[in-house]
Enzyme design. Structure first.
Site, PDB file in Angstrom:
ATOM      1  N   ASP A  32       1.985 -43.314  -3.395  1.00 23.37           N
ATOM      2  CA  ASP A  32       2.792 -44.063  -2.413  1.00 23.37           C
ATOM      3  C   ASP A  32       3.579 -43.118  -1.502  1.00 23.37           C
ATOM      4  O   ASP A  32       4.198 -43.584  -0.543  1.00 23.37           O
ATOM      5  CB  ASP A  32       3.761 -45.025  -3.120  1.00 23.37           C
ATOM      6  CG  ASP A  32       4.794 -44.291  -3.945  1.00 23.37           C
ATOM      7  OD1 ASP A  32       4.391 -43.590  -4.905  1.00 23.37           O
ATOM      8  OD2 ASP A  32       5.994 -44.391  -3.642  1.00 23.37           O
TER       9      ASP A  32
ATOM     10  N   ASP B 286       4.814 -43.687 -10.512  1.00 24.11           N
ATOM     11  CA  ASP B 286       5.848 -44.598 -10.012  1.00 24.11           C
ATOM     12  C   ASP B 286       5.456 -45.247  -8.686  1.00 24.11           C
ATOM     13  O   ASP B 286       5.053 -44.573  -7.740  1.00 24.11           O
ATOM     14  CB  ASP B 286       7.187 -43.859  -9.861  1.00 24.11           C
ATOM     15  CG  ASP B 286       7.691 -43.396 -11.212  1.00 24.11           C
ATOM     16  OD1 ASP B 286       7.625 -44.204 -12.152  1.00 24.11           O
ATOM     17  OD2 ASP B 286       8.113 -42.232 -11.333  1.00 24.11           O
TER      18      ASP B 286
ATOM     19  N   ASP C 224      -0.943 -41.362  -8.997  1.00 25.58           N
ATOM     20  CA  ASP C 224       0.496 -41.252  -9.165  1.00 25.58           C
ATOM     21  C   ASP C 224       0.982 -42.360 -10.105  1.00 25.58           C
ATOM     22  O   ASP C 224       0.315 -43.382 -10.265  1.00 25.58           O
ATOM     23  CB  ASP C 224       1.128 -41.397  -7.767  1.00 25.58           C
ATOM     24  CG  ASP C 224       2.631 -41.407  -7.804  1.00 25.58           C
ATOM     25  OD1 ASP C 224       3.218 -40.635  -8.588  1.00 25.58           O
ATOM     26  OD2 ASP C 224       3.235 -42.197  -7.027  1.00 25.58           O
TER      27      ASP C 224
HETATM   28 MG    MG Z   1       5.147 -42.644  -6.587  1.00 24.82          MG
END
Ligand code: MG
Length: 175
Positions: free
Chosen positions: A133, A9, A7
């Site tokens: 996240d 961000d 991922d």
């Molecule tokens: Mg993310």
């Protein structure tokens, strides 16, 4: 080669660091990353949603996010043993496409842009590992999810967790 999906961000790119600069400037506040511990951004302020949206809709916002410490060297090392795919739920922020692409080319020039996947629902991703996240992306993911620690997920349990990129390196060294 096995595949690792990563991922952007809050994993490769420090979105929160840049957002807090804008937030503190526009709300005349002094929120630190530490104060966000255990919180989702929206818990900060009831007016945050529209402010956040304005930032996300700015095509240049994602162009200069700080790079997460050690991510470049660890991703480069992993790319020698694994096929690396960058999987970002960019459909949530359609104005960001060009900036995200340019950011990856600038900071991760060794990656093949044919492996950049701008998606929505990550359950379509066919990889052996997903570093993210947001644990919701692991629900229908067939491989092994690695939850990358962010202030909003510190209280989540039941996932394999990596706190930083050095721990990502350690995880894959043990395989
Ligand atoms: Mg993310």
């Amino acid at each position: 080669m096995k595949r690792i999906a990563i991922d952007m961000d809050e994993v490769m790119a420090d979105f929160i660091a840049k957002y807090l600069l804008h937030y503190n400037r526009d709300f005349n506040d002094n929120v630190t990353h530490e104060r966000l511990h255990g919180m989702h951004l929206r818990q900060l302020n009831p007016e945050l949603e529209s402010h956040l949206r304005k930032c996300l809709d700015d095509p240049s916002f994602f162009g200069d996010l700080p790079v997460m410490p050690n991510s470049q060297e660890v991703v480069r090392e992993l790319s020698e043993r694994y096929e690396i795919f960058i999987t970002t739920a960019a459909m949530e922020v359609p104005a960001s496409f060009a900036a995200k692409y340019n950011w990856l080319k600038e900071h991760f020039p060794f990656l093949n842009e044919m492996n950049f996947v701008f998606c929505g629902d990550k359950s379509i991703i066919d990889a052996d590992y997903l570093i993210d996240d947001n644990s919701r992306h692991f629900k229908r993911f067939k491989g092994q999810g690695l939850l990358y620690t962010a202030s909003h997920n510190v209280h989540e349990t039941g996932f394999v967790r990596v706190n930083n990129w050095l721990e990502v390196r350690e995880y894959f060294a043990g395989i």
